[in-house]
Design a protein around this motif. Structure first.
Motif, short mmCIF file in Angstrom:
data_model
loop_
_atom_site.label_atom_id
_atom_site.label_comp_id
_atom_site.label_asym_id
_atom_site.label_seq_id
_atom_site.Cartn_x
_atom_site.Cartn_y
_atom_site.Cartn_z
N ILE A 197 -7.09 -0.41 35.87
CA ILE A 197 -7.69 -1.69 36.25
C ILE A 197 -7.22 -2.06 37.64
N PRO A 198 -8.16 -2.32 38.57
CA PRO A 198 -7.75 -2.83 39.88
C PRO A 198 -7.21 -4.24 39.68
N VAL A 199 -5.92 -4.40 39.86
CA VAL A 199 -5.22 -5.63 39.48
C VAL A 199 -5.69 -6.86 40.28
N HIS A 200 -6.31 -6.65 41.41
CA HIS A 200 -6.73 -7.77 42.26
C HIS A 200 -8.12 -8.31 41.91
N ILE A 201 -8.80 -7.68 40.94
CA ILE A 201 -10.14 -8.15 40.56
C ILE A 201 -10.02 -8.88 39.22
N GLU A 202 -10.00 -10.18 39.29
CA GLU A 202 -9.73 -11.05 38.13
C GLU A 202 -10.68 -10.80 36.96
N LYS A 203 -11.97 -10.61 37.22
CA LYS A 203 -12.91 -10.42 36.11
C LYS A 203 -12.63 -9.13 35.34
N PHE A 204 -12.11 -8.09 36.00
CA PHE A 204 -11.75 -6.85 35.31
C PHE A 204 -10.50 -7.07 34.47
N VAL A 205 -9.52 -7.78 35.02
CA VAL A 205 -8.28 -8.06 34.30
C VAL A 205 -8.58 -8.94 33.07
N ALA A 206 -9.40 -9.95 33.26
CA ALA A 206 -9.70 -10.91 32.19
C ALA A 206 -10.37 -10.25 30.98
N LYS A 207 -11.19 -9.25 31.21
CA LYS A 207 -11.93 -8.61 30.11
C LYS A 207 -11.28 -7.33 29.59
N ALA A 208 -10.26 -6.86 30.26
CA ALA A 208 -9.67 -5.56 29.92
C ALA A 208 -9.25 -5.47 28.46
N HIS A 209 -8.62 -6.51 27.95
CA HIS A 209 -8.10 -6.45 26.57
C HIS A 209 -9.22 -6.31 25.53
N THR A 210 -10.45 -6.56 25.91
CA THR A 210 -11.58 -6.43 24.98
C THR A 210 -12.13 -5.00 24.94
N ARG A 211 -11.62 -4.13 25.79
CA ARG A 211 -12.16 -2.76 25.91
C ARG A 211 -11.61 -1.77 24.89
N GLY A 212 -10.55 -2.15 24.19
CA GLY A 212 -10.04 -1.30 23.12
C GLY A 212 -9.18 -0.12 23.55
N ALA A 213 -8.67 -0.13 24.77
CA ALA A 213 -7.80 0.96 25.21
C ALA A 213 -6.41 0.81 24.59
N ASP A 214 -5.70 1.90 24.51
CA ASP A 214 -4.33 1.87 24.01
C ASP A 214 -3.34 1.42 25.08
N ALA A 215 -3.69 1.68 26.34
CA ALA A 215 -2.83 1.30 27.46
C ALA A 215 -3.70 0.90 28.65
N ILE A 248 -3.46 0.54 32.81
CA ILE A 248 -2.69 0.83 34.01
C ILE A 248 -3.19 -0.10 35.10
N LEU A 249 -2.30 -0.97 35.54
CA LEU A 249 -2.64 -1.94 36.57
C LEU A 249 -2.52 -1.25 37.93
N ASP A 250 -3.66 -0.96 38.53
CA ASP A 250 -3.70 -0.17 39.75
C ASP A 250 -3.42 -1.03 40.97
N LEU A 251 -2.42 -0.63 41.73
CA LEU A 251 -2.06 -1.30 42.99
C LEU A 251 -2.30 -0.38 44.17
N GLU A 252 -2.80 0.79 43.95
CA GLU A 252 -2.91 1.78 45.01
C GLU A 252 -4.35 2.06 45.41
N ASP A 253 -4.95 3.05 44.79
CA ASP A 253 -6.24 3.56 45.24
C ASP A 253 -7.38 2.56 45.20
N SER A 254 -7.38 1.68 44.24
CA SER A 254 -8.52 0.76 44.10
C SER A 254 -8.34 -0.53 44.90
N VAL A 255 -7.19 -0.72 45.52
CA VAL A 255 -6.91 -1.96 46.25
C VAL A 255 -6.98 -1.70 47.76
#
Length: 69
Positions: free
Chosen positions: A15-33, A35-42
């Motif tokens: 998850i690109p940590v700087h995009i709030e809408k991705f962070v806000a919905k992430a927990h609904t996606r059903g992943a086991d983990a 990864i808050l991305d601070l590198e390639d996607s930012v």
């Protein structure tokens, strides 16, 4: 060398940590983990902002018990 225990994850979502809408919905996606991305996607000019988002984002994505890395 210490052997690491396999956590049993089947899926991990980056998850690109700087995009709030991705962070806000992430927990609904059903992943086991999550990864808050601070590198390639930012973009370089948003790195400082992204670092400030890490702690609140980790709390948001792990609210259903998933690991946040």
């Amino acid at each position: 060398m210490k052997k690491l225990d396999y956590p049993g994850w089947r899926t991990a979502l980056f998850i690109p940590v700087h995009i709030e809408k991705f962070v806000a919905k992430a927990h609904t996606r059903g992943a086991d983990a999550y990864i808050l991305d601070l590198e390639d996607s930012v973009p370089l000019e948003q790195k400082a902002e992204a670092r400030e988002c890490v702690v609140p984002a980790a709390k948001t994505v792990s609210q259903d018990g998933a690991a946040a890395l």
